[in-house]
Design an enzyme around this catalytic site. Structure first.
Site, mmCIF file in Angstrom:
data_model
loop_
_atom_site.group_PDB
_atom_site.id
_atom_site.type_symbol
_atom_site.label_atom_id
_atom_site.label_comp_id
_atom_site.label_asym_id
_atom_site.label_seq_id
_atom_site.Cartn_x
_atom_site.Cartn_y
_atom_site.Cartn_z
ATOM 1 N N ASP A 32 -11.363 -8.313 7.360
ATOM 2 C CA ASP A 32 -12.803 -7.930 6.859
ATOM 3 C C ASP A 32 -13.453 -9.252 6.988
ATOM 4 O OD1 ASP A 32 -12.848 -5.284 6.561
ATOM 5 O OD2 ASP A 32 -13.739 -5.374 4.540
ATOM 6 N N TYR B 105 0.857 -1.138 -0.012
ATOM 7 C CA TYR B 105 -0.187 0.124 -0.014
ATOM 8 C C TYR B 105 0.737 1.332 -0.062
ATOM 9 C CZ TYR B 105 -4.242 -2.592 1.171
ATOM 10 O OH TYR B 105 -5.175 -3.555 1.110
ATOM 11 N N ASP C 59 -3.650 -17.823 1.897
ATOM 12 C CA ASP C 59 -4.849 -18.350 1.053
ATOM 13 C C ASP C 59 -5.281 -19.604 1.862
ATOM 14 O OD1 ASP C 59 -2.260 -19.687 0.495
ATOM 15 O OD2 ASP C 59 -2.775 -20.532 -1.252
ATOM 16 N N ASP D 68 -5.752 -6.437 5.668
ATOM 17 C CA ASP D 68 -6.885 -5.774 5.339
ATOM 18 C C ASP D 68 -8.143 -6.829 4.988
ATOM 19 O OD1 ASP D 68 -8.634 -3.680 4.207
ATOM 20 O OD2 ASP D 68 -7.304 -3.153 2.607
ATOM 21 N N LYS E 87 2.886 -15.344 2.298
ATOM 22 C CA LYS E 87 2.755 -16.011 1.418
ATOM 23 C C LYS E 87 4.272 -16.388 1.032
ATOM 24 C CE LYS E 87 0.523 -17.472 -2.228
ATOM 25 N NZ LYS E 87 -0.396 -18.800 -1.928
#
Ligand code: NAD
Length: 354
Positions: free
Chosen positions: A249, A138, A221, A245, A189
């Site tokens: 959620d 980001y 994942d 993020d 990852k």
């Protein structure tokens, strides 16, 4: 206790007003609270042409803690990127060095029916997601949209984490794990991304200072899948900005309504920005329908993490649970057999229990 109040946009002013009433109640009991109210996001753009104006910057730099409603709304979507409300939020996090985002996903047994998952999978759920907030793809440079060497347009971003950035967020997560069930899962990852391979290496090194904490590692994942398959296997999760993020959620929906979930964003000295996880909900703004409990629970987190007042945090959380037990529900968590109430009546109920 110096607190800046940033109502923001949409339902922000309505929900923050209810948390403000809880604060006022504690003030009448002698809590030494000083508040100042300033705009952020769209409200700040409307007033000053800037989503994070100097008046807000000066105010938030001078306080111990900040209570924010939410920012954003469709009327701002056409603005240039640097004027949009969300820029105000990114700017305040960056300006104050708020690198540690704590997002609990708790399912009160009273609301087990409000989750889209089976009650036995989620009832009693209590997870804490620790998300790094000021690094990663980001913020990484270089970034942009350009014409590449082959003459084709392409977009690109850069995933980057320095060792010190990883160490400080890992430390926050291990410290929280020590206060809970001493179980931490680091999500990466590492099989594909060098940046997160490095993340895993540093988190593993920090773990040597916390021999009591059981550290595990999981690919993002798989973590996304495990969160809906068997979320109660987790206690504390630590991860980078983009994975956090998305996963936070996802975890928020385990608990039924996004209107129930608070969050904290901390700097290295426990100065913090406290806000509900949800957005400004323009679809219900101004109708006195919003659920103010996530904002009230954010105030509880402020008492716990910035002011080290676990007693007050527990009291506010206890009042919220009592109100739920009594059957009060805003529309987002309403079920048959409970009493549907407005945002302000929910606030009345919490203050009355307090
Ligand atoms: P949202 O969270 O605002 O709303 C999603 C859905 O949840 C809507 O149906 C809304 O009515 C409902 N909802 C949210 N909070 C609720 C509450 N307290 N009580 C009852 N229902 C609630 O997400 P969105 O619709 O994707 O975004 C709306 C605006 O909010 C956008 O401008 C977005 O950029 C902004 N946003 C801001 C933040 C923030 O300030 N931290 C976070 C997310 C989105």
């Amino acid at each position: 206790m110096k607190i800046a109040i940033l109502p923001g946009d949409g339902i922000g002013p309505e929900i923050v007003a209810q948390a403000g009433r809880v604060l006022d109640k504690l003030k009448t009991e002698g809590l030494p609270v000083e508040t100042t109210t300033v705009p952020l996001g769209g409200a700040a753009y409307d007033q000053y042409g800037d989503p994070y104006p100097a008046v807000t910057r000066d105010a938030v730099r001078a306080v111990d803690a900040i209570l924010l409603g939410a920012v954003g709304g469709p009327q701002y979507d056409a603005l240039p990127r640097e004027k949009r409300p969300e820029r105000g939020l990114l700017a305040i996090r960056k300006d104050l060095g708020l690198f540690g985002n704590l997002r609990p996903a708790i399912l009160y047994p009273e609301l087990a029916g409000a989750s889209t998952l089976k009650p036995e999978v989620v009832s009693g759920l209590d997870i804490m997601i620790v998300r790094e907030l000021t690094g990663d793809i980001y913020f990484g440079q270089p970034r942009g949209i350009h014409v590449n060497a082959e003459g084709e347009r392409e977009g690109f971003n850069t995933m980057r984490y320095s060792e010190s950035e990883i160490r400080r967020i890992a430390k926050v997560a291990f410290d929280i794990a020590m206060k809970r069930n001493k179980k931490l899962c680091s999500v990466d990852k590492a099989n594909v991304l060098e940046c997160t391979e490095f993340w895993k290496e540093i988190v593993t090194d920090v773990a040597k200072q916390y021999p009591e904490v059981a550290l595990s590692h999981m690919y993002v994942d798989n973590a996304a899948m495990q969160l809906v398959r068997n979320p109660k296997q987790f206690d504390v999760i630590v991860t980078g900005n983009i994975f956090g993020d998305i996963l936070s959620d996802e975890a928020s929906m385990l608990s039924g309504s996004i209107g129930m979930l608070p969050s904290a964003s901390l700097d290295a000295h426990n100065k913090g920005l406290y806000e509900p996880c949800h957005g400004s909900a323009p679809d219900i703004a101004g109708k006195n329908l919003a659920n103010p409990l996530a904002t009230i629970l954010s105030l509880a987190m402020m008492m716990r993490y910035t002011f080290a007042r676990e007693d007050l945090a527990k009291r506010i959380e206890g009042a919220v649970q009592t109100v739920l037990r009594k059957g009060y529900r805003t529309a987002d968590i309403y079920e048959q057999g409970t009493e549907k109430v407005s945002c302000s009546v929910m606030g009345d109920a919490v203050v009355a229990v307090l």
